[in-house]
Design an enzyme around this catalytic site. Structure first.
Site, short mmCIF file in Angstrom:
data_model
loop_
_atom_site.label_atom_id
_atom_site.label_comp_id
_atom_site.label_asym_id
_atom_site.label_seq_id
_atom_site.Cartn_x
_atom_site.Cartn_y
_atom_site.Cartn_z
N TYR A 273 0.85 -1.25 -0.12
CA TYR A 273 -0.06 -0.23 -0.03
C TYR A 273 0.84 1.32 0.04
CZ TYR A 273 0.83 -0.47 5.12
OH TYR A 273 1.50 -0.62 6.18
N HIS A 320 5.74 -0.18 1.22
CA HIS A 320 5.17 0.98 0.51
C HIS A 320 5.66 1.04 -0.89
CE1 HIS A 320 3.41 2.25 4.08
NE2 HIS A 320 4.54 2.67 4.78
#
Length: 344
Positions: A273, A320
């Site tokens: 994410y 990330h």
């Protein structure tokens, strides 16, 4: 007259006709091919004009299109890289009218972290907007507006940068998580219009600042409600503050669909994410006309740490997809969509 001469008189007038037939067919085929090519060329011109007009109309009608700044985020340029990713219609802030999530958004978002307590998302949204403003924000874009925004990260490259006065000149100054201003004003400025955070990174904000919740899970929304009412939620996956000082009339919530959009359109699903900093940057592209980025990246010596502590980290060692985030930021810089100030 001999039979041979009669045959010559019969055949001679027909010889030019026999010669002209293949020439006429060849010329006809050439004209047909030229006509077909012309039609295809005109169609391609028309198609490109329609696409350009659609993009320009889409941007103009939803976010005001071209702005009054010298350079604008939504300026069309000679590449479709930006417009293949930038979606001007995606909801970036949650309200009651856009609060119903598509099934794919709900599955992806709730899959980020497993909830231990079963709660109904729609009930949480109803409660949210009985406590906080249920408004449409930033629908004032247009050719007469020039909204300048500073996205201020927490990198140690801000130290001794003397960017403070430059940062404070922006209309919006968007800070991320716990990054303080007190004691660092010379380098990071003192003005804050928006602070984007989640329960685990919560800090107090002053009465003029928008607290912008970045919800990675339903419990983040429940924590926000609790922090302004009962104050009973003190733990998520770690201990969190039971309350924060903030103006409830300035509270905003990032839309879960926006988080998924950043992950899929901008990060091309790299990592698990997007980071808070990268989400904040794309959020700024949607609400600002001109975006300046401060405090992202490493120091000049290659070390990664916050300007307010010395613990070392690295942007690629996380969930990330930091390498791809950095690559995407550099592409935005090359396209003149953002300016990056590295402090060195």
């Amino acid at each position: 007259m001999s039979a041979a001469k009669q045959q010559m008189r019969i055949l001679t007038p027909r010889q030019p006709v026999e010669i002209m037939v293949p020439f006429t067919k060849q010329r006809s085929s050439y004209i047909t091919a030229l006509f077909t090519f012309g039609i295809i060329f005109l169609f391609m011109l028309f198609q490109n004009a329609v696409i350009y007009t659609f993009l320009k109309t889409s941007v103009d009608s939803t976010r005001g299109g071209l702005c009054a700044c010298d350079k604008c985020v939504t300026d069309l340029n000679d590449t479709d890289w930006f417009f293949m990713r930038f979606n001007p219609t995606v909801p970036f802030l949650l309200n009651r009218r856009n609060g119903v999530l598509r099934s794919d958004v709900y599955r992806w978002w709730t899959g980020l972290q497993t909830e231990t307590n079963k709660v109904t998302y729609t009930d949480v949204v109803d409660t949210l907007f009985s406590v906080f403003p249920d408004e449409e924000h930033y629908s004032d874009a247009g050719p007469d507006r020039c909204r300048t925004c500073a996205v201020v990260g927490n990198s140690g490259n801000l130290l001794r940068s003397h960017y403070g006065p430059i940062i404070d000149l922006h209309d919006f100054v968007i800070r991320i998580n716990k990054g303080p201003t007190e004691g660092y004003e010379k380098d990071v400025g003192s003005k804050t219009t928006h602070r984007i955070l989640y329960p685990e990174s919560a800090v107090d904000v002053d009465n003029s600042t928008h607290l912008v919740l970045l919800p990675f899970k339903i419990k983040d929304m429940r924590w926000l409600i609790s922090a302004f009412t009962t104050k009973h939620i003190t733990r998520t996956y770690i201990r969190v503050r039971p309350t924060v000082n903030a103006n409830r009339d300035k509270v905003m919530i990032i839309h879960p669909e926006f988080i998924k959009y950043v992950y899929e359109s901008w990060l091309q699903k790299h990592g698990r994410y997007p980071s808070t900093g990268f989400i904040t940057l794309i959020f700024a592209l949607h609400i600002c006309d001109q975006v300046d980025v401060f405090g992202f990246g490493a120091k000049s010596d290659g070390n990664w740490h916050h300007y307010f502590d010395t613990s070392l980290t690295h942007f690629s060692r996380s969930s990330h997809g930091g390498d791809f985030e950095n690559k995407t930021m550099n592409e935005l810089l090359l396209l003149n969509k953002i300016s990056i100030h590295k402090g060195w």
